[in-house]
Each structure stands twice: as structure tokens, then as C-alpha cells.
Write an enzyme that holds these catalytic residues in place. Structure first.
Site, PDB file in Angstrom:
ATOM      1  CG  ASP A 114      43.518  60.653  42.635  1.00 58.14           C
ATOM      2  OD1 ASP A 114      42.727  61.082  41.772  1.00 58.14           O
ATOM      3  OD2 ASP A 114      44.236  59.657  42.448  1.00 58.14           O
TER       4      ASP A 114
ATOM      5  CG  ASN B 262      40.885  57.736  41.954  1.00 61.98           C
ATOM      6  OD1 ASN B 262      41.206  57.883  40.785  1.00 61.98           O
ATOM      7  ND2 ASN B 262      41.770  57.726  42.928  1.00 61.98           N
TER       8      ASN B 262
ATOM      9  CG  ASP C 279      50.158  57.879  43.874  1.00 69.12           C
ATOM     10  OD1 ASP C 279      49.022  57.399  44.036  1.00 69.12           O
ATOM     11  OD2 ASP C 279      50.394  58.811  43.075  1.00 69.12           O
ATOM     12  CG  ASP C 280      46.010  54.825  47.042  1.00 75.90           C
ATOM     13  OD1 ASP C 280      45.948  54.807  48.273  1.00 75.90           O
ATOM     14  OD2 ASP C 280      45.058  54.490  46.302  1.00 75.90           O
TER      15      ASP C 280
ATOM     16  CD1 TRP D 217      40.597  57.071  34.295  1.00 73.90           C
ATOM     17  CD2 TRP D 217      40.794  55.228  33.042  1.00 73.90           C
ATOM     18  NE1 TRP D 217      41.723  56.400  34.722  1.00 73.90           N
ATOM     19  CE2 TRP D 217      41.875  55.269  33.969  1.00 73.90           C
ATOM     20  CE3 TRP D 217      40.724  54.171  32.139  1.00 73.90           C
ATOM     21  CZ2 TRP D 217      42.846  54.276  34.017  1.00 73.90           C
ATOM     22  CZ3 TRP D 217      41.692  53.186  32.195  1.00 73.90           C
ATOM     23  CH2 TRP D 217      42.738  53.243  33.133  1.00 73.90           C
TER      24      TRP D 217
ATOM     25  NE  ARG E  60      41.241  53.341  42.459  1.00 75.57           N
ATOM     26  CZ  ARG E  60      42.185  53.799  43.261  1.00 75.57           C
ATOM     27  NH1 ARG E  60      41.907  54.693  44.192  1.00 75.57           N
ATOM     28  NH2 ARG E  60      43.431  53.381  43.153  1.00 75.57           N
TER      29      ARG E  60
ATOM     30  CG  ASP F 231      44.811  57.761  36.184  1.00 71.33           C
ATOM     31  OD1 ASP F 231      45.560  58.581  36.744  1.00 71.33           O
ATOM     32  OD2 ASP F 231      43.806  57.282  36.741  1.00 71.33           O
TER      33      ASP F 231
END
Length: 571
Positions: A320, A322, A208-209, A41, A285, A390
Site C-alpha cells: 500500500d 496512502n 490487512d493493516d 479517491w 493520514r 477503496d
């Protein structure tokens, strides 16, 4: 050449497939280096080159996705092969799940390459009359180095793999609010970012989120795909119309493969996640993975996505994913089929992506997986671009984007200018450097434009206008990598239009060198018979640019993290 395997059970009894690779090819010697793309990542697709030796050398993923650690690609090449010379054999798997790519060298110095679904934790029950088809491996041969291999992959994947109407259409300049606000935003803040972004020439506002459920952090609400009225009291339709009134289009983030334990969906359907009975459900997450091998799960998610995308004028979706898999089991599969779960999951994801992209053909879909954790040809079929990493730090992106470009076209790589100190590395780089790195991809921004002063706003508007003037050649031109960030302090590359009448050169120097020797970079891809005007000033022949090159620009001579961009147009 594309290779896959079809198993057909023509007998009367069931069979169990334990190993289902897609291709094998033998070479009569082992005098090769092996190239792969490794990382983690925020450090995806770093170039790794090693000599092959007796025995087995392999890369793989066992995480349920192609992954951050290894990309489903390898190449074998001559020992002295480089960007421009030597024989190279590329192998790229069109698949997004567990994979294996292996090179075996035997006692007679012969080499065998195999690639396909990873046999780890895999089996497939094939009943009488059924068939099983493996994913394709796309094999490319180059007799002119790694660069020619890359350009072949770029053309194949852009023209023959991607199904999206946008595959050959210039991509919009995006402003995304994630690093500007994270979860802490409301309707007025998003409108402010969009309005000021539009004044600077940006074309797409992506929310976004954090817009759904009760999503104020990453510990809740995945699966509850309804608008959080506390943040957006007037809903998505009103926000999208406001953004459109500024002359922009509106985009939205989803993570539709995931479910939060703290969500209405999980409380209603705790068996809908991947899990093994009586085993702990490990979180990543703060979330679990929906069981896309189940038709009822797929249908429910499709309805939620369809309802949201039908509720407003949404032109762009960032999809996405994650976390990777653990406790890989399905509540609906019988015991003898549990090792089919990971592959059935990927097939289910493909089905949902296929249906939703067909239902909304005018939406530009971008894939993301914690950045570049699922950057593979399987996803590119459905979604023509991918959030490359990211990590938005310009220095790190030099390596990430260089490695990605070995297989994937520039039009598939999204790159944004972010704030400094950078949120992943803490590094402070100049606006010029960050812009020049991000311009070598689908260009956009990931910061709070409302915080800029007048001089910064004027600078950004100029850069946005500049990128629009060169966007076509960067996104769809031929890429020639001139200097590698894995081999030294300098990186350079050139994009050349198909007719060779326009080109854009980027040069980067990471650290300043006192009393540095004179540098010169030979260009590639130009027509030696043309004369090229450089930045609307000097005219130099293509032959001279190819054989002698250009001297290192003055901008690189002082200070760390320096860059230069040169535009060439044939006269």
C-alpha cells in the site's frame, strides 16, 4: 510502438535537463476527441471525452505519484469513434510519478501530442559522460474503435510488461479482513475469518493493516515492521500455519514507503523522510514519506521486508501507499539536485520492488495506493494486480472498473464483495449485484464471513464455486464492453475465451424503470459459426447472438440495483 528518450552528455561540462518528455507525435489535423481517465479517491478512472480545441489541453500529476485524479493515459480518436468503430490512438506512460500528457493545436489546425515526466519541479544534473533515460510511452493504434485499443493494451501489458510468474496464472479468491475488523482484531478473530472463509471455498486469507508495531489506529507505527504481540502473541509464523491448516494460503499487508512520526524508526532517523530543512512537515493520514532516493533507507526497508517475508509462509503481499508528496526534499542530495528528488524516489521504489519480488518470486504481489492511486504500467511491471479502488460499492465500481478496463487487463483489477450498507457510500445493494460486479475482476471478499447465517453461507459457497468455473475466461479472456455506465442506466460486458468457445456476459441495471421498453443487447466477440448453449439450456447460433442479441433478462425488470450473469458454451 514504445517510445523513450536517452540523453547522453558527451561534453566536458555538466548539463541541467529541465524538460525530459518521452515522446512527441504530430497529426496534420485536429478533428479529434481526447479521452482521459479522471477522478479522485474512491472515484478513480472515470471516462472523460472532450473535443480538442486550439491551444493546449493536458492532464498531469504533480503529487509524486501517478495519482487518483488523472491516469497516465490519453487517447485521440475520430469524432464518431466508439467501442467498435473509428480510428483511435492510445498513449500510455510506463511510469508511476509526476507526469504530463498534453495535446497542442496550432493556428494551422495541426495537433501535437507529448507525454512524459512532468517538468513541474523537475530538473536533472547530467554530468559529463552520464546518461538519463526517460520512461517509455506505449502507443497503440486501432482502426476498430476503443475496444480494439483496449484489448491490444491488455495483451501487451499482460504478456510483455508484467514480470511476475503469476501474469498468466489464475488468481486466488481472497478474503481480506480490513472492512471486517479495521484495526480491531486479534489472532483468534483472524483465524475465525480464515476458517469460515475456507469452508466457503475461499483460497487466500489476507491480513490487512494493524498487525505490526503498536498499530491500533492510523496514527502510529509505520516503519516498525515487527509483529504486535498484543494482537498476535504467537507471531506470524503460527498464524500462517493455522491458516494453511484450513486449506488456505496466507497474505499480508505492508505500507513500506511510509513512516509515522510516532514510531521507533522515526525517533531513530527523523531525517529519513522527505522534508525541507526548517519547513513544517505536513502529514497525510498521520504519516510522512520515506526518502527512497536514499540508499540507506532502501537497504533498511529491504531488510525489514525480507525478515518478515522469511519469517512465515507468506504467499501474497498487498503493498500500500496512502499519501502523496509535500515538502519534496532529500537530506542527502546537494542543493543543485533537489528537484531530482521526486524522480529519484520513484526509481528507488522500483529498485526495492524489483529486489523484493526477485527474492520472493513465489509471492503474489498486489499494489495499492489508497485504492487506485497508483494504478499504472510502471507498477504493473513488478506487481501483476492492483487494488482497483477503496470504494467497494457495486454501483460506483461499475464506472471505476469500466474506466480502468480501457487500458488495464481484467487480471490486473481486484474487486471484492463487501458488506452493506457500503462503508464508502452507505448504499444497500443485493448480494447478486455485489457478486456480479466483483466477479468482473479478480474476485474476493472484504467482510466478516463469521456473521453470515446458514442461507447466506450456502449462497456464498455457490458463488465461489461458480466463479472458479469461469475464472479463467474472465481473467484472461477478451473483454468487449457492450453498454457503458457513463452513458445510461444499464451496463453490460462480455468476456470471450481465446478460442471463442466460452463466454460470460454480465448485465447491470442501476435504477428500476416502470413499464420499461423491451431491451435487447447485441453480443460481441463470439464466433458466428458456432452454436452456443446459454446457461445449459437454450442453444442459439453465434450469428444470431451477434446480429440480434439477447433480450433483457427478467432479473432486471423489478427493483433497483439488479444484475444478471449468462454463461455461453459452444456446442
Amino acid at each position: 510502438i514504445a517510445r523513450s528518450v536517452r540523453f547522453i552528455n558527451q561534453g566536458n561540462s555538466d548539463l541541467s535537463i529541465l524538460r525530459a518528455l518521452s515522446m512527441a507525435i504530430d497529426f496534420d489535423h485536429c478533428n479529434f476527441d481526447m479521452l482521459s481517465l479522471s477522478g479522485s479517491w474512491a472515484r478513480e478512472r472515470h471516462v472523460v471525452r472532450r473535443a480538442i480545441v486550439h491551444g493546449t489541453q493536458s492532464i498531469e500529476s504533480r503529487r509524486g505519484a501517478s495519482g487518483h485524479a488523472e491516469n497516465p493515459f490519453i487517447a485521440l480518436m475520430d469524432k464518431d469513434a466508439n467501442e467498435n468503430r473509428g480510428e483511435v490512438y492510445g498513449f500510455s506512460l510506463v511510469y508511476s510519478g509526476n507526469f504530463l500528457a498534453s495535446v497542442d493545436v496550432d493556428q494551422y489546425d495541426t495537433s501535437r501530442v507529448v507525454m512524459g515526466i512532468n517538468p513541474f519541479d523537475f530538473s536533472w544534473k547530467l554530468e559529463s559522460g552520464e546518461e538519463f533515460i526517460t520512461p517509455e510511452v506505449v502507443m497503440v493504434y486501432s482502426n476498430a474503435g476503443i475496444g480494439q485499443m483496449s484489448r491490444t493494451y491488455h495483451r501487451i501489458y499482460r504478456n510483455n510488461l508484467m514480470k511476475s510468474k503469476y501474469k498468466n496464472i489464475e488468481r486466488p479468491i481472497v478474503i481480506n479482513n480490513w472492512e471486517a475488523t479495521y484495526f480491531n482484531f486479534n489472532e483468534e478473530k483472524i483465524k475465525e475469518i480464515a476458517k469460515q472463509g475456507s469452508e466457503l471455498g475461499m483460497e487466500m486469507m489476507v491480513l490487512d493493516d494493524g498487525w505490526f508495531g503498536k498499530r491500533d489506529s492510523d496514527n502510529s507505527s509505520l516503519g516498525d515492521w515487527f509483529v504486535d504481540k498484543a494482537k498476535l502473541p504467537n507471531g506470524l509464523h503460527s498464524l500462517a500455519e493455522a491458516v494453511k491448516s484450513y486449506g488456505m494460503k496466507f497474505g499480508l499487508w505492508f505500507e513500506p514507503e511510509m513512516i509515522s512520526p510516532n514510531s521507533d524508526l522515526y525517533r531513530a532517523h527523523p531525517d529519513w523522510c522527505l522534508h525541507v530543512p526548517d519547513r513544517h512537515r505536513s502529514l497525510g493520514r498521520n504519516q510522512l514519506i520515506l526518502d527512497y532516493s536514499r540508499e540507506d533507507v532502501r537497504e533498511a526497508i529491504l531488510k525489514m521486508l525480507t525478515d518478515i517475508l522469511s519469517s512465515a509462509d507468506i504467499s501474497y503481499v498487498k503493498w500500500d501507499m496512502n499519501r502523496n508528496m509535500s515538502e519534496i526534499g532529500s537530506a542527502l542530495l546537494e542543493k543543485s539536485r533537489q528537484q531530482e528528488t521526486a524522480h529519484r524516489y520513484i526509481l528507488g521504489v522500483y529498485e526495492v520492488m524489483d529486489i523484493i519480488t526477485d527474492r520472493f518470486p513465489n509471492v503474489l504481489f498486489e499494489s495499492c495506493s489508497g485504492g487506485g492511486g497508483r494504478f499504472d504500467p510502471g507498477i504493473l511491471y513488478y506487481m501483476p494486480q492492483n487494488w482497483t479502488s477503496d470504494d467497494t460499492d457495486g454501483v460506483e465500481r461499475l464506472k471505476i472498473q469500466h474506466g480502468t478496463s480501457l487500458v488495464y487487463p481484467t487480471s490486473a483489477m481486484t474487486a471484492h464483495v463487501s458488506a452493506v450498507p457500503n462503508h464508502q457510500t452507505g448504499r444497500v445493494t443485493s448480494m447478486d449485484f455485489r457478486h456480479h460486479v466483483a466477479m468482473s475482476g479478480n474476485f474476493g471478499y472484504e467482510l466478516d464471513v463469521s456473521k453470515f447465517n446458514d442461507d447466506e453461507r450456502a449462497y456464498i459457497k455457490k458463488q465461489v464455486d461458480l466463479y472458479k468455473s469461469i475464472r479463467k475466461v474472465i481473467q484472461f479472456g477478451d473483454l468487449y464492453r457492450l453498454e457503458s455506465p457513463f452513458e445510461g442506466n444499464d451496463t453490460s460486458l462480455i468476456y470471450v475465451s481465446e478460442d471463442k468457445k466460452e463466454a460470460v456476459v454480465f448485465l447491470y441495471r442501476v435504477l428500476s424503470i416502470p413499464n420499461a421498453p423491451l431491451g435487447r443487447t447485441k453480443l460481441m466477440g463470439l464466433n458466428p459459426s458456432y452454436n452456443y448453449k446459454i446457461d445449459d439450456e437454450t442453444i442459439i447460433s453465434g450469428d444470431q447472438l451477434l446480429s440480434y442479441g439477447i433480450n433483457a433478462p427478467e432479473e432486471l425488470s423489478w427493483g433497483d440495483y439488479k444484475s444478471s450473469m449468462i454463461i455461453l458454451r459452444a456446442q
